[in-house]
Each structure stands twice: as C-alpha cells, then as structure tokens.
Design a protein around this motif. Structure first.
Motif, PDB file in Angstrom:
ATOM      1  N   PHE A   5      32.800  34.065  40.099  1.00 12.26           N
ATOM      2  CA  PHE A   5      32.749  34.240  41.550  1.00 12.26           C
ATOM      3  C   PHE A   5      33.947  33.575  42.238  1.00 12.26           C
ATOM      4  CE2 PHE A   5      28.131  34.943  40.797  1.00 12.26           C
ATOM      5  CZ  PHE A   5      28.052  36.205  41.385  1.00 12.26           C
ATOM      6  N   LYS A   6      34.355  32.408  41.726  1.00  8.13           N
ATOM      7  CA  LYS A   6      35.516  31.718  42.302  1.00  8.13           C
ATOM      8  C   LYS A   6      36.799  32.530  42.137  1.00  8.13           C
ATOM      9  CE  LYS A   6      34.408  26.790  42.246  1.00  8.13           C
ATOM     10  NZ  LYS A   6      34.818  25.468  41.713  1.00  8.13           N
ATOM     11  N   SER A   7      36.886  33.260  41.007  1.00  4.32           N
ATOM     12  CA  SER A   7      38.083  34.059  40.750  1.00  4.32           C
ATOM     13  C   SER A   7      38.192  35.249  41.699  1.00  4.32           C
ATOM     14  CB  SER A   7      38.077  34.565  39.305  1.00  4.32           C
ATOM     15  OG  SER A   7      37.067  35.544  39.118  1.00  4.32           O
ATOM     16  N   LYS A 189      61.744  39.028  35.824  1.00  5.95           N
ATOM     17  CA  LYS A 189      62.334  37.952  35.020  1.00  5.95           C
ATOM     18  C   LYS A 189      61.773  38.016  33.602  1.00  5.95           C
ATOM     19  CE  LYS A 189      63.256  34.724  38.809  1.00  5.95           C
ATOM     20  NZ  LYS A 189      63.031  33.373  39.343  1.00  5.95           N
ATOM     21  N   PHE A 190      62.422  38.801  32.748  1.00  9.94           N
ATOM     22  CA  PHE A 190      61.918  39.023  31.396  1.00  9.94           C
ATOM     23  C   PHE A 190      61.992  37.775  30.521  1.00  9.94           C
ATOM     24  CE2 PHE A 190      62.894  43.448  32.639  1.00  9.94           C
ATOM     25  CZ  PHE A 190      61.679  44.039  32.309  1.00  9.94           C
ATOM     26  N   LYS A 191      62.816  36.801  30.908  1.00  8.86           N
ATOM     27  CA  LYS A 191      62.947  35.577  30.109  1.00  8.86           C
ATOM     28  C   LYS A 191      61.889  34.535  30.461  1.00  8.86           C
ATOM     29  CE  LYS A 191      67.910  36.060  29.252  1.00  8.86           C
ATOM     30  NZ  LYS A 191      69.257  35.441  29.398  1.00  8.86           N
ATOM     31  N   ALA A 192      61.096  34.818  31.480  1.00  6.20           N
ATOM     32  CA  ALA A 192      60.047  33.874  31.900  1.00  6.20           C
ATOM     33  C   ALA A 192      58.833  33.978  30.978  1.00  6.20           C
ATOM     34  CB  ALA A 192      59.646  34.168  33.338  1.00  6.20           C
ATOM     35  N   LYS A 193      57.811  33.174  31.252  1.00  3.44           N
ATOM     36  CA  LYS A 193      56.579  33.216  30.465  1.00  3.44           C
ATOM     37  C   LYS A 193      55.846  34.536  30.707  1.00  3.44           C
ATOM     38  CE  LYS A 193      55.743  28.226  30.331  1.00  3.44           C
ATOM     39  NZ  LYS A 193      54.800  27.142  30.679  1.00  3.44           N
ATOM     40  N   PHE A 194      54.903  34.846  29.786  1.00  5.68           N
ATOM     41  CA  PHE A 194      54.206  36.129  29.841  1.00  5.68           C
ATOM     42  C   PHE A 194      53.547  36.375  31.198  1.00  5.68           C
ATOM     43  CE2 PHE A 194      50.202  38.460  29.485  1.00  5.68           C
ATOM     44  CZ  PHE A 194      50.671  39.695  29.045  1.00  5.68           C
ATOM     45  N   GLN A 195      52.867  35.346  31.717  1.00  2.00           N
ATOM     46  CA  GLN A 195      52.151  35.512  32.981  1.00  2.00           C
ATOM     47  C   GLN A 195      53.100  35.901  34.116  1.00  2.00           C
ATOM     48  OE1 GLN A 195      51.705  32.929  30.972  1.00  2.00           O
ATOM     49  NE2 GLN A 195      49.532  33.056  30.350  1.00  2.00           N
ATOM     50  N   CYS A 379      49.726  53.923  35.348  1.00  2.00           N
ATOM     51  CA  CYS A 379      48.802  53.486  34.278  1.00  2.00           C
ATOM     52  C   CYS A 379      48.885  51.988  34.061  1.00  2.00           C
ATOM     53  CB  CYS A 379      49.164  54.177  32.959  1.00  2.00           C
ATOM     54  SG  CYS A 379      48.624  55.865  32.827  1.00  2.00           S
ATOM     55  N   SER A 380      50.102  51.458  34.174  1.00  2.80           N
ATOM     56  CA  SER A 380      50.311  50.036  33.880  1.00  2.80           C
ATOM     57  C   SER A 380      49.764  49.120  34.973  1.00  2.80           C
ATOM     58  CB  SER A 380      51.802  49.756  33.691  1.00  2.80           C
ATOM     59  OG  SER A 380      52.492  49.755  34.935  1.00  2.80           O
ATOM     60  N   LEU A 381      49.717  49.608  36.214  1.00  5.08           N
ATOM     61  CA  LEU A 381      49.314  48.742  37.330  1.00  5.08           C
ATOM     62  C   LEU A 381      47.890  48.192  37.199  1.00  5.08           C
ATOM     63  CD1 LEU A 381      50.994  50.616  40.330  1.00  5.08           C
ATOM     64  CD2 LEU A 381      51.801  48.575  39.125  1.00  5.08           C
ATOM     65  N   PRO A 382      46.879  49.020  36.844  1.00  5.26           N
ATOM     66  CA  PRO A 382      45.546  48.441  36.639  1.00  5.26           C
ATOM     67  C   PRO A 382      45.513  47.425  35.506  1.00  5.26           C
ATOM     68  CG  PRO A 382      45.419  50.840  36.822  1.00  5.26           C
ATOM     69  CD  PRO A 382      46.864  50.483  36.684  1.00  5.26           C
ATOM     70  N   VAL A 383      46.336  47.657  34.468  1.00 11.07           N
ATOM     71  CA  VAL A 383      46.364  46.747  33.314  1.00 11.07           C
ATOM     72  C   VAL A 383      47.000  45.418  33.701  1.00 11.07           C
ATOM     73  CG1 VAL A 383      47.235  46.403  30.967  1.00 11.07           C
ATOM     74  CG2 VAL A 383      46.469  48.682  31.695  1.00 11.07           C
ATOM     75  N   THR A 384      48.186  45.470  34.307  1.00 10.62           N
ATOM     76  CA  THR A 384      48.863  44.223  34.711  1.00 10.62           C
ATOM     77  C   THR A 384      48.074  43.504  35.800  1.00 10.62           C
ATOM     78  OG1 THR A 384      50.241  45.545  36.215  1.00 10.62           O
ATOM     79  CG2 THR A 384      51.172  44.984  34.066  1.00 10.62           C
ATOM     80  N   GLY A 385      47.454  44.280  36.692  1.00 16.38           N
ATOM     81  CA  GLY A 385      46.627  43.666  37.742  1.00 16.38           C
ATOM     82  C   GLY A 385      45.419  42.957  37.158  1.00 16.38           C
ATOM     83  N   PHE A 386      44.774  43.587  36.175  1.00 17.00           N
ATOM     84  CA  PHE A 386      43.617  42.964  35.522  1.00 17.00           C
ATOM     85  C   PHE A 386      44.025  41.691  34.799  1.00 17.00           C
ATOM     86  CE2 PHE A 386      40.918  42.326  31.795  1.00 17.00           C
ATOM     87  CZ  PHE A 386      39.653  42.282  32.381  1.00 17.00           C
ATOM     88  N   ILE A 388      46.468  39.696  35.553  1.00 15.11           N
ATOM     89  CA  ILE A 388      46.707  38.647  36.560  1.00 15.11           C
ATOM     90  C   ILE A 388      45.382  37.990  36.926  1.00 15.11           C
ATOM     91  CG2 ILE A 388      47.385  38.225  38.968  1.00 15.11           C
ATOM     92  CD1 ILE A 388      49.470  40.484  38.601  1.00 15.11           C
ATOM     93  N   TRP A 389      44.350  38.812  37.176  1.00 12.46           N
ATOM     94  CA  TRP A 389      43.020  38.277  37.531  1.00 12.46           C
ATOM     95  C   TRP A 389      42.414  37.518  36.356  1.00 12.46           C
ATOM     96  CZ3 TRP A 389      38.270  39.740  35.306  1.00 12.46           C
ATOM     97  CH2 TRP A 389      37.150  39.149  35.899  1.00 12.46           C
ATOM     98  N   TRP A 390      42.572  38.045  35.132  1.00 17.06           N
ATOM     99  CA  TRP A 390      41.994  37.408  33.941  1.00 17.06           C
ATOM    100  C   TRP A 390      42.610  36.022  33.712  1.00 17.06           C
ATOM    101  CZ3 TRP A 390      37.825  38.064  31.199  1.00 17.06           C
ATOM    102  CH2 TRP A 390      37.712  37.497  29.929  1.00 17.06           C
ATOM    103  N   HIS A 391      43.900  35.912  33.933  1.00 19.83           N
ATOM    104  CA  HIS A 391      44.572  34.606  33.806  1.00 19.83           C
ATOM    105  C   HIS A 391      44.024  33.643  34.853  1.00 19.83           C
ATOM    106  CE1 HIS A 391      47.671  31.668  33.053  1.00 19.83           C
ATOM    107  NE2 HIS A 391      48.056  31.705  34.323  1.00 19.83           N
ATOM    108  N   ARG A 392      43.777  34.129  36.050  1.00 17.23           N
ATOM    109  CA  ARG A 392      43.217  33.301  37.123  1.00 17.23           C
ATOM    110  C   ARG A 392      41.809  32.838  36.748  1.00 17.23           C
ATOM    111  NH1 ARG A 392      43.044  32.375  42.648  1.00 17.23           N
ATOM    112  NH2 ARG A 392      41.006  32.606  43.612  1.00 17.23           N
ATOM    113  N   LEU A 393      41.011  33.756  36.159  1.00 19.07           N
ATOM    114  CA  LEU A 393      39.645  33.423  35.746  1.00 19.07           C
ATOM    115  C   LEU A 393      39.637  32.359  34.656  1.00 19.07           C
ATOM    116  CD1 LEU A 393      36.571  34.008  35.734  1.00 19.07           C
ATOM    117  CD2 LEU A 393      37.026  35.852  34.120  1.00 19.07           C
TER     118      LEU A 393
END
Length: 397
Positions: A5-7, A189-195, A379-386, A388-393
């Motif tokens: 719920f916090k996420s 920034k492809f040299k940054a971390k995955f997130q 196609c990629s936007l729902p995946v990358t968006g999810f 982002i949320w999963w990392h936050r969770l």
C-alpha cells in the motif's frame, strides 16, 4: 501488505506542484491497472504491422514475377482468356510495380474467387495460401478483443483509454523544472546502475514516442467507441451522427445517396441489353480523369452496381501518403462521378483513412517500420514502468 500500500502512495514533495503530484498518482495507478493489456496491444500491433509484407513473402512464388521479353497482357486480353476457361472476370488489381503479379477476381461455377495472375504468360498462379492470413486473423482478434468477444472489446477499450491518460500524465511528469535539466530527460545513461538505466528508458523513450503512441491509441478508440468517433468527426468539421439522423433537409447526405441509387436503377433498366465497353477503354478514360501512374483497381459492372468503378492510390503528395481517388463510368463509358480524396472535407478524409492511420499503412513501408519501432517501445513502457514500481516496493520491505 503494508509496504504494498505504501508503494502505491507517497507524500507530496517540497516545491512539487499539485498537478505533478496528482499526475504521479494517476500515472502509477492506471499504469499498474492497464500494464498487461497495454503490453498485449502493443505486441500484437508490432506483429500486425507487417501483415501485408509477410503475406506477400509467404506467397512470394505467386506475388513476384519476371517479365522477360514478353509484354503484359491488356485487361481485355485477360478477360477473354479467363472467359475461354469458363471464368467471368469481375475485378482486376493492377500493381504499380512491373515485377508484381496482377490479382484477378472472377466468377466460376456460381462461386466468387480471387487469384494471382501472371500478366506476361496469362497463367493463373493460384489463390493466396491461408496460413499467414489465419495467423494474422488470430493476432487481430487478440488485438481487438483478447479473443473474448464484446467483453474483451470493452476491457481493451478501457485499457486504451487509461493508456491515453498515461501518455498525457507521463508527458507532464517528464517536463523538466528548468531548461538546464532538459538534456537529462532526452538521454539514457547506459553506464549507470540498472535502476537508473531502466528509469531513463521509461522516461526518455516515452517522451520520444508519446505523440505517435497517443495518435495510435486515439485512432484505436475511434473504432471501439462511437462517442470517440462522433467527437473526432465533429471536431474535424463534420456533423454528429445524431444530428444527421434528425436533419431532413436538402443538404442531408442520405438524400444524395438516395439520388445516386435511383440513377443506378435507371442505368440497370435502360442499359440492360447494352454491350459493355471494353476494360481497356475504361482504363484509357480513367487515365484522363486521374492522370497519374499508380496502383489501380477496376470493378466491372454487376447486379448490385451497374457501373465500372476505378480506384487509384494517389501517392503524389508531400508525405507520399496513399490516398484513394475514385472515378466511375456507366456500361457505355459515359463518365458519371469523380471523387478525389483532396476534395473531401477533413472529417471525411479522416474517416476514409482511420484504419491505415492506425496501422501505419498510410505511407507504405517507411511508416510501417516507424509504427513497428514505436509499438515496440510501447511494449517496453509497461515493463520498465513495472520495474520502477517493483524497485520502489522492494525498498519499502
């Protein structure tokens, strides 16, 4: 459960505008609700984009031919050759390229058939193989209604509506506070971390494609919801469907339709026993009305329509869009109507092109490739968006 719920919620940040805060909430919630359907829609859109090219490739032994030293047979010669074999020509499609075969439609043993035809040898090459068509019919069924009939159609429609809101809210969230941050929103920034790379891919690719994705989504809604169709037609200068039904004056378009039907009925009666003019002559007359070389289809007079109908696909415009121009003649070759795409009001132009505008066929292969890339990014936007949320969770656990 508490972290879940916090996420889905956060407090408004310092100096954050209320609009951006609300857009963040809306973008997150609608994104999670519609992500799976949006992914399926974009994926099936990618697959469907190259439908015609894949069907041609699947039937390449029938579609692509060589002329050698032979001259192409004229439509009259094609008609005579088919008639000799008990086939009555009903329509003919003449491609622009000389290395592509004609498509002949004919009636044989009371059955309507369509086949590829080698215009140099006079050989019927056969009907299109159905394997590729069947595959794309399944893809289209998934794209339209998830293979769930009307219920699926409503789910898809609601998800695409959410996607339209997501595109708008995503653009608002992308807008940098200051001009100096603009470069950050335009690069990955492809040299940054995955997130960070994942966030940049979602943010940047979403910005580069938001206009085309929004256009594709709206034209899709045009087919799904009558109120969207009505709204677009009215906004482009046309009359609403309800208003047209209520009006009974001389400007009513249905009045013109009735007059055209009556004229055709008279032609059927008066020219019933009159021999039809040759197709070659009709082509000659149509070239005077539409003086340019293009893909041409000819429909011969039949029980429903007593006129020759010639349609040319006009690409002689700034963007090379495929715009249909139509001219008709009666059985004796008397000119009847000419309908140029450029003469139509804006609302009717949009109505005529709604499907190719949605699928990307409007400018041929270049626009199809563009739509394919944009749909792939979609196609990629729902995946990358999810993600982002999963990392936050996960951070909140």
């Amino acid at each position: 459960m508490k972290s879940l719920f916090k996420s889905l919620y956060r407090k408004r940040r310092k100096n954050e505008s209320l609009i951006k805060y609300l857009m963040w909430i809306i973008h997150l919630w609608l994104g999670l609700l519609s992500s799976i359907i949006v992914f399926v829609m974009c994926l099936t859109g990618c697959l469907y984009a190259f439908k015609n090219q894949m069907i041609d490739l699947y039937n390449k032994d029938k579609v692509y031919i060589t002329s050698g030293l032979q001259m192409a047979k004229t439509p009259d010669q094609i008609q005579a050759g088919l008639l000799k074999n008990g086939k009555e020509l009903t329509a003919l499609l003449i491609p622009e390229s000389e290395s592509r075969s004609y498509v002949v439609s004919y009636r044989e043993h009371q059955l309507d058939k369509s086949s590829y035809y080698n215009q140099y040898t006079g050989q019927i090459l056969g009907q299109a193989d159905t394997g590729a068509n069947q595959f794309f019919e399944v893809v289209l069924d998934i794209h339209r209604n998830l293979m769930m009939g009307n219920a699926g159609r409503q789910i898809v429609g609601a998800s695409v509506l959410m996607f339209c809101v997501l595109i708008i809210s995503g653009f608002v969230l992308w807008l940098p506070k200051k001009l100096k941050f603009l470069k950050q929103g335009l690069t990955v920034k492809f040299k940054a971390k995955f997130q960070r790379v994942n966030y940049d891919l979602h943010n940047t690719l979403g910005f580069y494609t938001f206009l085309i994705l929004f256009f594709i989504a709206v034209t899709g809604l045009y087919v799904t919801y009558p109120w969207v169709k009505n709204g677009l037609i009215v906004s482009l200068g046309g009359s609403s469907i309800d208003r047209i039904a209520e009006e009974n004056n001389a400007d009513d378009p249905f009045g013109g339709l009735l007059e055209d039907m009556l004229q055709k009925q008279d032609e059927k009666k008066n020219l019933k026993n009159t021999e039809a003019i040759s197709i070659d002559k009709i082509l000659e007359l149509s070239d005077k009305q539409l003086p340019y070389h293009a893909v041409t289809s000819i429909e011969l007079p039949n029980k429903e329509n007593p006129r020759y109908v010639v349609i040319k696909t006009n690409t002689q415009n700034f963007l090379g869009m495929m715009l249909p121009d139509e001219v008709t003649f009666d059985k004796t070759g008397v000119f009847k109507t000419r309908e140029l795409f450029s003469d139509k009001p804006l609302n009717k132009q949009f109505t005529a092109l709604a499907k190719p505008l949605h699928t990307g066929e409007i400018m041929g292969l270049p626009s199809i490739i563009l739509y394919f890339i944009v749909s792939l990014i979609g196609c990629s936007l729902p995946v990358t968006g999810f993600l982002i949320w999963w990392h936050r969770l996960r951070k909140m656990k």
